[in-house]
Design an enzyme around this catalytic site. Structure first.
Site, PDB file in Angstrom:
ATOM      1  CG  HIS A  84      -0.870   6.210  -0.617  1.00 10.51           C
ATOM      2  ND1 HIS A  84      -1.752   5.324  -0.067  1.00 10.51           N
ATOM      3  CD2 HIS A  84      -0.735   5.827  -1.917  1.00 10.51           C
ATOM      4  CE1 HIS A  84      -2.133   4.442  -0.982  1.00 10.51           C
ATOM      5  NE2 HIS A  84      -1.520   4.720  -2.108  1.00 10.51           N
ATOM      6  NE  ARG A 138      -3.672  -2.272   2.589  1.00 14.38           N
ATOM      7  CZ  ARG A 138      -5.000  -2.278   2.418  1.00 14.38           C
ATOM      8  NH1 ARG A 138      -5.631  -1.162   2.084  1.00 14.38           N
ATOM      9  NH2 ARG A 138      -5.693  -3.379   2.589  1.00 14.38           N
ATOM     10  CG  ASP A 146      -1.038   2.435  -4.467  1.00 17.08           C
ATOM     11  OD1 ASP A 146      -1.367   3.638  -4.555  1.00 17.08           O
ATOM     12  OD2 ASP A 146      -1.158   1.778  -3.420  1.00 17.08           O
ATOM     13  CE1 TYR A 178      -2.858   3.124   8.152  1.00 18.67           C
ATOM     14  CE2 TYR A 178      -2.926   5.486   7.810  1.00 18.67           C
ATOM     15  CZ  TYR A 178      -3.154   4.206   7.360  1.00 18.67           C
ATOM     16  OH  TYR A 178      -3.682   4.004   6.114  1.00 18.67           O
ATOM     17  CE  LYS A 211      -0.607   9.265   5.946  1.00 15.22           C
ATOM     18  NZ  LYS A 211      -0.234   8.858   4.593  1.00 15.22           N
TER      19      LYS A 211
END
Ligand SMILES: Cc1cn([C@H]2C[C@H](O)[C@@H](COP(=O)(O)OP(=O)(O)O[C@H]3O[C@@H](C)C(=O)[C@@H](O)[C@H]3O)O2)c(=O)[nH]c1=O
Length: 201
Positions: A62, A59, A169, A132, A72
Site C-alpha cells: 500500500h 497486507r 490486494d 504503527y 509510517k
C-alpha cells in the site's frame, strides 16, 4: 537506540533498548531524538493504527499519493511479522528495490518508511498485531495498492504457509501497470515533500 538505514535510503530500522525485569519488559519503540538525527525532522503524528492478523495474512503493498503522502513508523507488539518496504517512487534511483525486516516483541525492532514508499507485511504467527504511527490521516481516495505477488518485485513471502490476501490486494495492479497508468508517487515530488518537512521541523 540502534539505527540502521535500509537498502532504500531514507528508510530506517530502529532497535530500542529493552528493560526486562521480573514483571515483564519495558521498551520505547519510538524515540524522537534518534529519529530526528537520521530523518531530519520529527515524526508528524496524525493517526495510530493497529491490526491483528492470522498467520499467512499479507497486507499491502500500500501507498498514498504524494503530496502529502503518509509516512509510517511500524512495530510489532505481539506475534511476529515480516515487514517489507518497496521503493515505488517513479524516477527514484532505487525504484523497485525492497527490503524486509522481521518485527517481533523480542527485539521490538521498528521500521520507518517515509512518504511515497510502499508498505506490506506478512503475519508469521496467528494473532499477530502490528502497531504503527502515521503522519497523515486516512484518506481513502489517496490510498492505493500494488500486487504483493507481482513477480517482477519478487517479495520475500515464506513458502511454508498459505497466503491470505484481501480482495483489494488480490485485484491490485503490478508495479509496471501502476507506473504506466501514472498512479505512482514521483520521486522529485517526494524529495520536495521531504525538504518541506525538514524546513517545517
Ligand atoms: C488503513 C485504514 C483502514 N480503514 C478501514 C478500511 C477498511 O474497511 C478496513 C480495512 O482496510 P484495509 O483492508 O485497507 O487494511 P490493511 O490491508 O490492513 O491496510 C493497511 O495495510 C498496511 C500494509 C499499511 O501500510 C496501512 O497503511 C494500511 O494500508 O479498515 C480505516 O478506517 N482507516 C485506515 O487508516
Amino acid at each position: 537506540m540502534e539505527v540502521r538505514e535500509l537498502k532504500i535510503p531514507g528508510c530506517f530500522e530502529f532497535t530500542p533498548r529493552s528493560f526486562p525485569d521480573e514483571r515483564g519488559v519495558f521498551v520505547s519503540p519510538y524515540q524522537e531524538e534518534p529519529f530526528v538525527k537520521v530523518v531530519g525532522h520529527p515524526l508528524r503524528l496524525a493517526q495510530s493504527n493497529h491490526s491483528r492478523s492470522r498467520r499467512g495474512s499479507v497486507r499491502g503493498l500500500h501507498f498514498a499519493d504524494v503530496p502529502p503522502g503518509q509516512a509510517k513508523y511500524v512495530y510489532c507488539p505481539s506475534g511476529a511479522l515480516l515487514d517489507v518496504v518497496v521503493d515505488i517512487r517513479a524516477g527514484s534511483p532505487t525504484f523497485g528495490v525492497w527490503d524486509a525486516v522481521r518485527l517481533d516483541p523480542v527485539d521490538f525492532r521498528a521500521m520507518y518508511l517515509p512518504e511515497g514508499i510502499g508498505h506490506a507485511f506478512i503475519a508469521l504467527e496467528d494473532d499477530t498485531v502490528i502497531s504503527y504511527l502515521c503522519s497523515t490521516p486516512y484518506n481513502p481516495p489517496a490510498e492505493h495498492a500494488i500486487s504483493p505477488m507481482d513477480p517482477a518485485l519478487g517479495l520475500p513471502w515464506p513458502d511454508d504457509m498459505e497466503l491470505l490476501l484481501s480482495q483489494k490486494d488480490t485485484a491490485a495492479p503490478t508495479l509496471a501497470e501502476a507506473e504506466s497508468s501514472g498512479l505512482l508517487p514521483r520521486y522529485d515530488e517526494c524529495l520536495a515533500r521531504y525538504r518541506e518537512l525538514r524546513i517545517l521541523g
